[in-house]
Design a protein around this motif. Structure first.
Motif, PDB file in Angstrom:
ATOM      1  N   PRO A 187     -39.510 -17.432 -34.295  1.00 17.71           N
ATOM      2  CA  PRO A 187     -39.143 -18.809 -34.631  1.00 17.71           C
ATOM      3  C   PRO A 187     -38.031 -19.316 -33.717  1.00 17.71           C
ATOM      4  CG  PRO A 187     -38.344 -17.276 -36.299  1.00 17.71           C
ATOM      5  CD  PRO A 187     -39.184 -16.484 -35.342  1.00 17.71           C
ATOM      6  N   VAL A 188     -38.041 -20.598 -33.469  1.00 22.30           N
ATOM      7  CA  VAL A 188     -37.019 -21.225 -32.643  1.00 22.30           C
ATOM      8  C   VAL A 188     -35.740 -21.320 -33.456  1.00 22.30           C
ATOM      9  CG1 VAL A 188     -36.402 -23.336 -31.412  1.00 22.30           C
ATOM     10  CG2 VAL A 188     -38.751 -22.523 -31.372  1.00 22.30           C
ATOM     11  N   GLN A 189     -34.613 -20.986 -32.847  1.00 27.73           N
ATOM     12  CA  GLN A 189     -33.332 -20.978 -33.540  1.00 27.73           C
ATOM     13  C   GLN A 189     -32.453 -22.135 -33.083  1.00 27.73           C
ATOM     14  OE1 GLN A 189     -32.370 -18.718 -36.046  1.00 27.73           O
ATOM     15  NE2 GLN A 189     -34.559 -18.256 -35.902  1.00 27.73           N
ATOM     16  N   ASN A 190     -31.703 -22.711 -34.008  1.00 30.53           N
ATOM     17  CA  ASN A 190     -30.725 -23.750 -33.716  1.00 30.53           C
ATOM     18  C   ASN A 190     -29.612 -23.589 -34.741  1.00 30.53           C
ATOM     19  OD1 ASN A 190     -29.172 -26.014 -33.288  1.00 30.53           O
ATOM     20  ND2 ASN A 190     -30.859 -27.460 -33.401  1.00 30.53           N
ATOM     21  N   ASN A 191     -28.726 -22.641 -34.486  1.00 28.32           N
ATOM     22  CA  ASN A 191     -27.611 -22.350 -35.380  1.00 28.32           C
ATOM     23  C   ASN A 191     -26.316 -22.455 -34.591  1.00 28.32           C
ATOM     24  OD1 ASN A 191     -29.259 -21.495 -37.650  1.00 28.32           O
ATOM     25  ND2 ASN A 191     -29.722 -19.694 -36.425  1.00 28.32           N
ATOM     26  N   PHE A 213     -26.736 -27.034 -37.668  1.00 24.28           N
ATOM     27  CA  PHE A 213     -27.589 -27.140 -36.482  1.00 24.28           C
ATOM     28  C   PHE A 213     -27.138 -28.314 -35.618  1.00 24.28           C
ATOM     29  CE2 PHE A 213     -29.591 -29.723 -39.731  1.00 24.28           C
ATOM     30  CZ  PHE A 213     -30.001 -30.866 -39.064  1.00 24.28           C
ATOM     31  N   LEU A 214     -27.419 -28.207 -34.326  1.00 29.67           N
ATOM     32  CA  LEU A 214     -27.067 -29.260 -33.377  1.00 29.67           C
ATOM     33  C   LEU A 214     -28.217 -30.241 -33.240  1.00 29.67           C
ATOM     34  CD1 LEU A 214     -25.424 -27.131 -30.538  1.00 29.67           C
ATOM     35  CD2 LEU A 214     -24.266 -28.506 -32.287  1.00 29.67           C
ATOM     36  N   ASN A 215     -27.857 -31.508 -33.090  1.00 31.96           N
ATOM     37  CA  ASN A 215     -28.838 -32.561 -32.884  1.00 31.96           C
ATOM     38  C   ASN A 215     -28.260 -33.561 -31.890  1.00 31.96           C
ATOM     39  OD1 ASN A 215     -31.418 -33.632 -33.553  1.00 31.96           O
ATOM     40  ND2 ASN A 215     -30.426 -35.218 -34.762  1.00 31.96           N
ATOM     41  N   ARG A 216     -29.121 -34.189 -31.134  1.00 29.16           N
ATOM     42  CA  ARG A 216     -28.696 -35.194 -30.155  1.00 29.16           C
ATOM     43  C   ARG A 216     -28.827 -36.579 -30.766  1.00 29.16           C
ATOM     44  NH1 ARG A 216     -30.857 -38.616 -26.328  1.00 29.16           N
ATOM     45  NH2 ARG A 216     -29.752 -38.733 -24.346  1.00 29.16           N
ATOM     46  N   ILE A 217     -27.797 -37.400 -30.568  1.00 28.66           N
ATOM     47  CA  ILE A 217     -27.862 -38.798 -30.979  1.00 28.66           C
ATOM     48  C   ILE A 217     -27.499 -39.663 -29.781  1.00 28.66           C
ATOM     49  CG2 ILE A 217     -27.292 -38.307 -33.390  1.00 28.66           C
ATOM     50  CD1 ILE A 217     -24.508 -39.560 -32.759  1.00 28.66           C
ATOM     51  N   GLU A 218     -27.846 -40.938 -29.850  1.00 26.60           N
ATOM     52  CA  GLU A 218     -27.470 -41.885 -28.804  1.00 26.60           C
ATOM     53  C   GLU A 218     -26.603 -42.971 -29.415  1.00 26.60           C
ATOM     54  OE1 GLU A 218     -30.772 -43.479 -26.653  1.00 26.60           O
ATOM     55  OE2 GLU A 218     -31.422 -41.509 -25.959  1.00 26.60           O
TER      56      GLU A 218
END
Length: 104
Positions: A4-8, A81-86
């Motif tokens: 599974p892809v991880q984003n921690n 988790f990390l997320n990109r915003i604009e």
């Protein structure tokens, strides 16, 4: 078998801007604050200064409770988790969506 892809992401530091509590049109509470982390890490066997400023968003039922407890200067550990915003100008930045928050 595909892993599974991880984003921690977990970071500790001090709150440097007053937390702001908002509510979405759906009625979900969102608490936003800026966390500053300063430490020394070892990279390639040598010490390196690490400096991070990141916006943290805590959403859901616990957001109003934390809004009453967090102030500028409060030390916390945020995990999520990390997320990109604009922003309004289309400039992207990373935001930590906290799933767990602990005062330290």
């Amino acid at each position: 078998m595909v892993e599974p892809v991880q984003n921690n992401y977990c970071v500790s530091g001090e709150i440097i801007k007053p937390p702001q509590l908002t509510h979405s049109p759906a009625g979900i509470s969102h608490l936003r604050f800026v966390l500053e982390h300063i430490s020394e890490q070892i990279e390639a066997g040598l010490p390196r200064r690490s400096y991070v400023r990141i916006t943290v968003v805590l959403s859901g039922e616990k957001a109003p409770q934390w809004a009453n407890e967090l102030k500028v200067g409060t030390a916390v550990q945020a995990t999520g988790f990390l997320n990109r915003i604009e922003d309004k100008n289309g400039i992207g930045k990373l935001v930590l969506h906290a799933q767990q928050l602990v005062k330290i």
